[in-house]
Design a protein around this motif. Structure first.
Motif, PDB file in Angstrom:
ATOM      1  N   CYS A   1       0.704  -6.144   6.292  1.00  0.00           N
ATOM      2  CA  CYS A   1       0.385  -7.022   7.424  1.00  0.00           C
ATOM      3  C   CYS A   1      -0.973  -7.673   7.216  1.00  0.00           C
ATOM      4  O   CYS A   1      -2.005  -7.009   7.246  1.00  0.00           O
ATOM      5  CB  CYS A   1       0.388  -6.226   8.723  1.00  0.00           C
ATOM      6  SG  CYS A   1      -0.082  -7.253  10.123  1.00  0.00           S
TER       7      CYS A   1
ATOM      8  N   GLU B   1      -2.458  -9.558   9.190  1.00  0.00           N
ATOM      9  CA  GLU B   1      -3.195  -9.678  10.459  1.00  0.00           C
ATOM     10  C   GLU B   1      -4.180  -8.517  10.639  1.00  0.00           C
ATOM     11  O   GLU B   1      -5.317  -8.713  11.048  1.00  0.00           O
ATOM     12  CB  GLU B   1      -2.233  -9.687  11.655  1.00  0.00           C
ATOM     13  CG  GLU B   1      -1.206 -10.807  11.633  1.00  0.00           C
ATOM     14  CD  GLU B   1      -1.845 -12.187  11.679  1.00  0.00           C
ATOM     15  OE1 GLU B   1      -2.857 -12.337  12.362  1.00  0.00           O
ATOM     16  OE2 GLU B   1      -1.333 -13.104  10.994  1.00  0.00           O
ATOM     17  N   CYS B   2      -3.689  -7.284  10.354  1.00  0.00           N
ATOM     18  CA  CYS B   2      -4.543  -6.117  10.621  1.00  0.00           C
ATOM     19  C   CYS B   2      -4.869  -5.355   9.339  1.00  0.00           C
ATOM     20  O   CYS B   2      -5.485  -4.290   9.395  1.00  0.00           O
ATOM     21  CB  CYS B   2      -3.858  -5.186  11.619  1.00  0.00           C
ATOM     22  SG  CYS B   2      -2.373  -4.404  10.966  1.00  0.00           S
TER      23      CYS B   2
ATOM     24  N   CYS C   1       2.528  -5.853  14.333  1.00  0.00           N
ATOM     25  CA  CYS C   1       3.318  -5.098  13.343  1.00  0.00           C
ATOM     26  C   CYS C   1       3.623  -3.689  13.853  1.00  0.00           C
ATOM     27  O   CYS C   1       4.688  -3.145  13.594  1.00  0.00           O
ATOM     28  CB  CYS C   1       2.614  -5.063  11.989  1.00  0.00           C
ATOM     29  SG  CYS C   1       1.097  -4.115  11.951  1.00  0.00           S
TER      30      CYS C   1
ATOM     31  N   CYS D   1      -1.841  -4.358  16.978  1.00  0.00           N
ATOM     32  CA  CYS D   1      -1.240  -5.451  16.198  1.00  0.00           C
ATOM     33  C   CYS D   1       0.274  -5.526  16.436  1.00  0.00           C
ATOM     34  O   CYS D   1       0.938  -4.518  16.681  1.00  0.00           O
ATOM     35  CB  CYS D   1      -1.526  -5.235  14.717  1.00  0.00           C
ATOM     36  SG  CYS D   1      -0.934  -6.601  13.710  1.00  0.00           S
TER      37      CYS D   1
HETATM   38 ZN   LIG Z   1      -0.587  -5.609  11.690  1.00  0.00          ZN
END
Ligand SMILES: [Zn+2]
Length: 307
Positions: free
Chosen positions: A89, A91-92, A105, A103
């Motif tokens: 992921c 994003e995180c 995910c 997040c």
């Molecule tokens: Zn994530």
């Protein structure tokens, strides 16, 4: 799966990937020793800044070293991000949080797990649109009707949650494909990380009952109210009591009010739904749901006979 379990799984993956990237870096250093020198110099930059050295000079040096590193990687045939950790992921970075927020995910992991629990119990894995065959339906009006049904279901999954009704009602006898198509919708949404709960009406009533008598945690009932799509399979096959009728009616009402989608499948005719569940639920379904009539002969029987 609890939130802590999901975070631990993510974190284990993160640690494993960090170890892998360390190994790749060590390999890179062995092949291109100059990169090892560069990395040591780069690692030392923050200390030099803390030591009071001129920030401008350090920044320029840092930039030069990074360009040299990139050139060396290219010249020696390594990918530019060869020794960088590759997290699932972006994003995180598999940490589970974006700032203070959980997040997406992690949310996806929890909803996929929820769905898997409900589908594995019902043996719905593998029931997708691709393996739904119209060949089992007699050519002519029967197959035409089922083609319409199939297309509505595909569009429903594709455009979810955009649909002009609060829900769909799948009607028709046993073995006409109601379970297969609801599972296909569920499978398709679940792969997109949309929370789906798929259970038989009986399972739902059992859970609601267990929560009512404190044999189960309230979160087990909450999932029916909060999931993006609730699929209630085989309405009418459960043990019907005044209490089960009022629970299902309240649940359906609540989901309509909260703008959540629901699919209900039943072997009962509309007339029998009215007779069994009463005017209130009947008018709710007729007014707010898109009714799809399944037709044909029992496919499960045909498959067993080898037709
Ligand atoms: Zn994530």
């Amino acid at each position: 799966m609890t939130l802590n379990e999901a975070l631990r799984i993510k974190n284990d993956k993160r640690m494993a990937e960090m170890n892998e990237s360390d190994k790749r870096r060590a390999e890179l250093h062995a092949v291109v020793p100059r990169i090892k020198e560069i990395d040591l110099l780069l690692d030392n930059m923050p200390l030099r800044l803390l030591g009071g050295e001129n920030a401008e000079i350090i920044r320029a040096e840092d930039e030069n070293l990074r360009s040299e590193r990139a050139r060396l990687l290219e010249a020696t045939g390594f990918a530019p991000d060869y020794d960088m950790p590759k997290f699932d992921c972006p994003e995180c970075n598999d940490g589970g949080y974006c700032g203070l927020k959980l997040c997406q995910c992690i949310k996806n992991m929890l909803s996929a797990d929820n769905y898997q629990k409900s589908t594995l119990a019902g043996g719905l894995v593998g029931k997708t649109f691709d393996v739904f065959s119209l060949d089992y339906y007699t050519e002519g009006s029967e197959r035409q009707q089922m083609e319409i049904v199939l297309n509505v279901c595909k569009k429903y999954a594709e455009n979810f949650p955009k649909f002009d009704s609060a829900g769909m009602l799948f009607l028709g006898g046993t073995g006409l494909g109601k379970t297969h198509l609801s599972a296909a919708i569920a499978n398709s949404l679940s792969t997109r990380g949309i929370s789906v709960v798929y259970e038989s009406a009986q399972q739902i009533f059992d859970t609601v009952d267990a929560v009512r008598f404190n044999r189960m945690d309230i979160s087990e009932r909450k999932k029916y109210e909060t999931c993006s799509l609730l699929i209630i399979d085989d309405l009418g096959a459960e043990c019907i009591t005044q209490y089960s009728i009022s629970s299902i009616t309240s649940l359906i009402d609540l989901r309509i009010v909260n703008g959540k989608k629901t699919i209900i499948s039943s072997n009962l005719s509309l007339a029998n739904i009215k007779k069994t569940y009463g005017e209130r639920l009947f008018s709710r379904l007729l007014g707010e749901y898109h009714v799809l009539q399944f037709v044909g002969k029992d496919i499960r029987m045909m498959k067993n006979k080898g037709c």
